[in-house]
Write a protein that holds these residues in place. Structure first.
Motif, PDB file in Angstrom:
ATOM      1  N   GLU A   1       0.802  -1.218   0.000  1.00 22.95           N
ATOM      2  CA  GLU A   1       0.000   0.000   0.000  1.00 22.95           C
ATOM      3  C   GLU A   1       0.844   1.282   0.000  1.00 22.95           C
ATOM      4  OE1 GLU A   1      -2.570  -0.071   3.446  1.00 22.95           O
ATOM      5  OE2 GLU A   1      -0.955   0.505   4.796  1.00 22.95           O
ATOM      6  N   LEU A   2       2.125   1.193   0.292  1.00 23.76           N
ATOM      7  CA  LEU A   2       2.951   2.402   0.373  1.00 23.76           C
ATOM      8  C   LEU A   2       3.003   3.215  -0.918  1.00 23.76           C
ATOM      9  CD1 LEU A   2       5.833   1.254   2.728  1.00 23.76           C
ATOM     10  CD2 LEU A   2       4.050   2.937   3.223  1.00 23.76           C
ATOM     11  N   PRO A   3       3.139   2.614  -2.105  1.00 28.39           N
ATOM     12  CA  PRO A   3       3.108   3.445  -3.318  1.00 28.39           C
ATOM     13  C   PRO A   3       1.789   4.210  -3.490  1.00 28.39           C
ATOM     14  CG  PRO A   3       4.061   1.311  -3.814  1.00 28.39           C
ATOM     15  CD  PRO A   3       3.504   1.221  -2.416  1.00 28.39           C
TER      16      PRO A   3
ATOM     17  N   GLN B   1      15.884   2.920   0.935  1.00 24.31           N
ATOM     18  CA  GLN B   1      16.844   3.056  -0.160  1.00 24.31           C
ATOM     19  C   GLN B   1      16.295   2.412  -1.425  1.00 24.31           C
ATOM     20  OE1 GLN B   1      20.543   1.472   1.312  1.00 24.31           O
ATOM     21  NE2 GLN B   1      21.006   3.318   2.479  1.00 24.31           N
ATOM     22  N   ARG B   2      15.548   1.319  -1.263  1.00 25.68           N
ATOM     23  CA  ARG B   2      14.944   0.633  -2.415  1.00 25.68           C
ATOM     24  C   ARG B   2      13.645   1.290  -2.855  1.00 25.68           C
ATOM     25  NH1 ARG B   2      15.897  -3.450   1.129  1.00 25.68           N
ATOM     26  NH2 ARG B   2      13.678  -3.922   1.335  1.00 25.68           N
ATOM     27  N   MET B   3      12.872   1.833  -1.906  1.00 28.67           N
ATOM     28  CA  MET B   3      11.587   2.452  -2.211  1.00 28.67           C
ATOM     29  C   MET B   3      11.493   3.792  -1.477  1.00 28.67           C
ATOM     30  SD  MET B   3       7.620   1.272  -1.493  1.00 28.67           S
ATOM     31  CE  MET B   3       7.638  -0.224  -2.429  1.00 28.67           C
ATOM     32  N   PRO B   4      12.067   4.837  -2.048  1.00 28.63           N
ATOM     33  CA  PRO B   4      11.979   6.157  -1.396  1.00 28.63           C
ATOM     34  C   PRO B   4      10.527   6.634  -1.351  1.00 28.63           C
ATOM     35  CG  PRO B   4      13.540   6.172  -3.253  1.00 28.63           C
ATOM     36  CD  PRO B   4      12.828   4.861  -3.276  1.00 28.63           C
ATOM     37  N   LEU B   5      10.179   7.313  -0.272  1.00 25.47           N
ATOM     38  CA  LEU B   5       8.837   7.859  -0.092  1.00 25.47           C
ATOM     39  C   LEU B   5       8.948   9.358   0.129  1.00 25.47           C
ATOM     40  CD1 LEU B   5       7.511   5.033   2.241  1.00 25.47           C
ATOM     41  CD2 LEU B   5       6.938   5.364  -0.178  1.00 25.47           C
ATOM     42  N   ASP B   6       7.938  10.097  -0.309  1.00 20.50           N
ATOM     43  CA  ASP B   6       7.966  11.551  -0.235  1.00 20.50           C
ATOM     44  C   ASP B   6       7.491  12.105   1.098  1.00 20.50           C
ATOM     45  OD1 ASP B   6       8.839  11.768  -2.907  1.00 20.50           O
ATOM     46  OD2 ASP B   6       6.783  11.504  -3.617  1.00 20.50           O
TER      47      ASP B   6
END
Length: 171
Positions: A76-78, A110-115
């Motif tokens: 769900e993070l994206p 590092q693999r999935m940066p979030l804003d």
């Protein structure tokens, strides 16, 4: 023996019903207020420094509890990141509290940066989630607070786009 067990179950059930009638908040927390001291809480940031709750007070806030080892959380993070990108200019805020180890969160980001901001709540995050209404302790868990600081919605389990769409309408 069976009669004794049935009697014990009946007495226990009656006791639980009485206890619930005396203190219903003990079983189902108030929907109207976060826990005492909520706005003074703070957590370590994966990048260093602190994430302070008081920074989020006064604007709508999606607070998401997650962990790197939780597949529905990661899934769900994206979608939450897209929600943040679409709505942050309108005052909508997102804070994700990782119920996880700092090294795991840092590696994941590092693999999935979030804003949006991330706080590392570790095991204290589980306790906070319980106090906010997640009595079973499952992840992911999200709450939505209006700009007045009142809990408007809770969701245990993976968020859906329809959840986010309806929460975006709350001020």
């Amino acid at each position: 023996m069976l009669v004794a067990a049935a009697s014990l179950a009946a007495v226990s059930g009656a006791g639980l019903a009485w206890w619930h009638a005396q203190d219903p908040a003990a079983i189902s927390p108030s929907v109207a207020e976060p826990v005492d001291g909520f706005w003074s809480l703070q957590w370590d940031s994966p990048q260093g420094g602190l994430v302070k709750m008081r920074k989020f007070h006064g604007k709508p806030l999606l607070l998401n509890f997650w962990a790197t080892w939780c597949p529905p959380c990661v899934d769900e993070l994206p979608m939450i990141n897209a929600f943040y990108r679409q709505n942050h200019r309108n005052g909508m805020q997102v804070l994700a509290l990782a119920v996880d180890k700092p090294a795991s969160v840092q590696s994941f980001l590092q693999r999935m940066p979030l804003d949006f901001p991330i706080g590392i709540a570790a095991l204290a995050g589980s306790e906070l989630a319980r106090n906010l209404g997640n009595l079973g302790g499952g992840l992911p868990f999200s709450i939505f607070l209006g700009s007045d600081g009142v809990v408007a919605q809770r969701k245990i389990g993976r968020l859906l786009q329809t959840d986010l769409d309806s929460w975006a309408q709350v001020k």
